[in-house]
Design an enzyme around this catalytic site. Sequence first.
Site, PDB file in Angstrom:
ATOM      1  N   HIS A 118       1.727   0.439 -12.020  1.00 49.59           N
ATOM      2  CA  HIS A 118       0.157   1.227 -11.779  1.00 49.59           C
ATOM      3  C   HIS A 118      -0.010   2.166 -11.321  1.00 49.59           C
ATOM      4  CE1 HIS A 118      -4.400  -0.929 -13.809  1.00 49.59           C
ATOM      5  NE2 HIS A 118      -3.927   0.695 -13.130  1.00 49.59           N
ATOM      6  N   LEU A 119      -0.186   3.703 -12.398  1.00 53.63           N
ATOM      7  CA  LEU A 119      -0.922   4.795 -11.253  1.00 53.63           C
ATOM      8  C   LEU A 119      -1.859   4.341 -10.505  1.00 53.63           C
ATOM      9  CD1 LEU A 119      -0.786   7.904 -11.377  1.00 53.63           C
ATOM     10  CD2 LEU A 119      -2.122   7.264 -13.345  1.00 53.63           C
ATOM     11  N   HIS A 120      -1.840   5.015  -8.804  1.00 54.83           N
ATOM     12  CA  HIS A 120      -3.028   5.268  -7.956  1.00 54.83           C
ATOM     13  C   HIS A 120      -3.017   6.293  -7.238  1.00 54.83           C
ATOM     14  CE1 HIS A 120       0.303   2.789  -6.741  1.00 54.83           C
ATOM     15  NE2 HIS A 120      -0.044   3.214  -5.238  1.00 54.83           N
ATOM     16  N   LEU A 121      -4.117   6.923  -6.826  1.00 57.03           N
ATOM     17  CA  LEU A 121      -4.121   7.815  -5.379  1.00 57.03           C
ATOM     18  C   LEU A 121      -4.640   7.572  -4.523  1.00 57.03           C
ATOM     19  CD1 LEU A 121      -5.446  11.594  -6.520  1.00 57.03           C
ATOM     20  CD2 LEU A 121      -6.256  10.294  -4.663  1.00 57.03           C
TER      21      LEU A 121
END
Length: 158
Positions: A118-121
């Site tokens: 799950h993409l996260h910055l």
Amino acid sequence: MEERPLWAPWRLEYVTGPKGDAGCIFCDAAADGGGEMVVHVGERTLVLMNAYPYAPGHTMVAPRRHVPSVTDLDDAESLEFMALTQRTLRAAREAFSPDGFNLGINEGKVAGAGFADHLHLHVVPRWGGDVNFMPVVAGTKVMSQALDSAREALRAAF
Ligand SMILES: [Zn+2]
């Protein structure tokens, strides 16, 4: 890139903790909408505190959709992802008065992603000389209080 290592002993729990099928923290946060670590939930994107921070005020911006890469975001998600990143920086400046930020995305376990699916910055506030005071904030109890107050300050600034 980070030039000096940050000493973050509370990450030990994360590093040595169970991995795998325990669900997705981002999807869980988006689903209940008011999770303990959640700062803000937008239409397509959410902001939450990192429970195992590299620095006080360490937050993460993620799409609500369970996708692994920036290339999976559609136009509307991309726009809100960046808009909420900007809003997070503005709120963090108001709440914590940092001297700078590290912003970063790790795609894939090999790149260091703790939650690769799950993409996260990461948004990590930085202060001049902050590596020097890091050992002072070590300890689970101290950090959980710091997390609570950081989250409240960020929510207020949002
Ligand atoms: Zn997810």
